[in-house]
Design an enzyme around this catalytic site. Structure first.
Site, PDB file in Angstrom:
ATOM      1  N   LYS A 170      32.867  43.416  29.797  1.00  0.00           N
ATOM      2  CA  LYS A 170      34.002  42.834  30.520  1.00  0.00           C
ATOM      3  C   LYS A 170      34.844  41.965  29.584  1.00  0.00           C
ATOM      4  O   LYS A 170      36.066  42.083  29.541  1.00  0.00           O
ATOM      5  CB  LYS A 170      33.522  42.003  31.713  1.00  0.00           C
ATOM      6  CG  LYS A 170      34.667  41.546  32.611  1.00  0.00           C
ATOM      7  CD  LYS A 170      34.300  40.349  33.459  1.00  0.00           C
ATOM      8  CE  LYS A 170      34.521  39.082  32.677  1.00  0.00           C
ATOM      9  NZ  LYS A 170      34.366  37.855  33.457  1.00  0.00           N
TER      10      LYS A 170
ATOM     11  N   ASP B 109      35.614  41.754  37.098  1.00  0.00           N
ATOM     12  CA  ASP B 109      35.031  40.436  37.367  1.00  0.00           C
ATOM     13  C   ASP B 109      34.701  40.357  38.859  1.00  0.00           C
ATOM     14  O   ASP B 109      34.752  41.362  39.568  1.00  0.00           O
ATOM     15  CB  ASP B 109      35.987  39.320  36.919  1.00  0.00           C
ATOM     16  CG  ASP B 109      37.262  39.274  37.769  1.00  0.00           C
ATOM     17  OD1 ASP B 109      37.460  40.132  38.654  1.00  0.00           O
ATOM     18  OD2 ASP B 109      38.073  38.351  37.547  1.00  0.00           O
TER      19      ASP B 109
END
Length: 207
Positions: free
Chosen positions: A118, A136
């Site tokens: 991420k 997220d």
């Protein structure tokens, strides 16, 4: 699928080339901000970083940082103990393995301490405009409420969104972050104001 295309078009229409709310001046500041933002709000990170970057203005100064001093600058951030250790390890690795230049490819970024998929994707999205999706908590929640994914992990959710949307992923990622942060909130989502309400069948929907 027509519905998914409508969702994509509405995101792009309602968020005109959105960018992160994190404040940074260069690639070094960006990677530090993104690492600090894990499980912490951008607002909090933006309060921490001005003094942090005064103390450690570049990757070399961060690599040579005293751990307890660094912790004192980021102690209001969640998981600051781990983050401080990872920031120093990351900076040392950049200096030792990449001649002090933060790498701009996924594999090398993920070799750095504290940089998972991420974080790597967000850095590449924000700095290079790379066609990546990053998931997220906001993107995860929004994609599941809109029935774009039923995946149990952020990585698998990312695969679903990448397959569905294909392009403009950098803008779609940030649009979904902002949408999840301000409209499709975890508690009390603003469904009456939502431009996707007519396409949403979530059990969390409040009308």
């Amino acid at each position: 699928m027509k519905r998914n295309l409508q969702i994509k078009e509405l995101f792009l229409k309602n968020f005109d080339k959105p960018i992160t709310e994190l404040k940074f001046k260069n690639l070094y500041e960006l990677i530090v901000c993104v690492m600090l933002s894990a499980q912490c709000t951008d607002k909090r990170v933006n309060l921490i970083t001005p003094n942090l970057f005064k103390a450690y203005p570049d990757i070399k100064s961060l690599a040579n940082a005293n751990l307890s001093s660094l912790k004192s600058y980021i102690q209001s951030c969640s998981f600051f103990n781990n983050k401080a250790q990872n920031l120093i390890k990351m900076a040392k690795a950049v200096c030792e393995n990449f001649n002090g230049e933060i790498p701009l490819n996924e594999k090398d970024l993920k070799s750095l301490a504290g940089v998972g998929q991420k974080t790597a994707h967000v850095v590449l999205i924000e700095w290079c405009g790379a066609n990546f999706m990053a998931v997220d908590t906001h993107v995860f929640r929004v994609s599941h409420r809109l029935n774009l994914s039923k995946a149990k992990t952020p990585e698998a959710t990312e695969e679903d969104l990448t397959r569905i949307f294909k392009d403009n992923l950098n803008y779609l990622h940030q649009a979904m972050v902002l949408f999840g942060r301000y409209t499709c909130k975890a508690k009390k989502p603003l469904c009456k104001e939502c431009f996707l309400s007519h396409l949403c069948t979530s059990k969390d929907k409040e009308i």
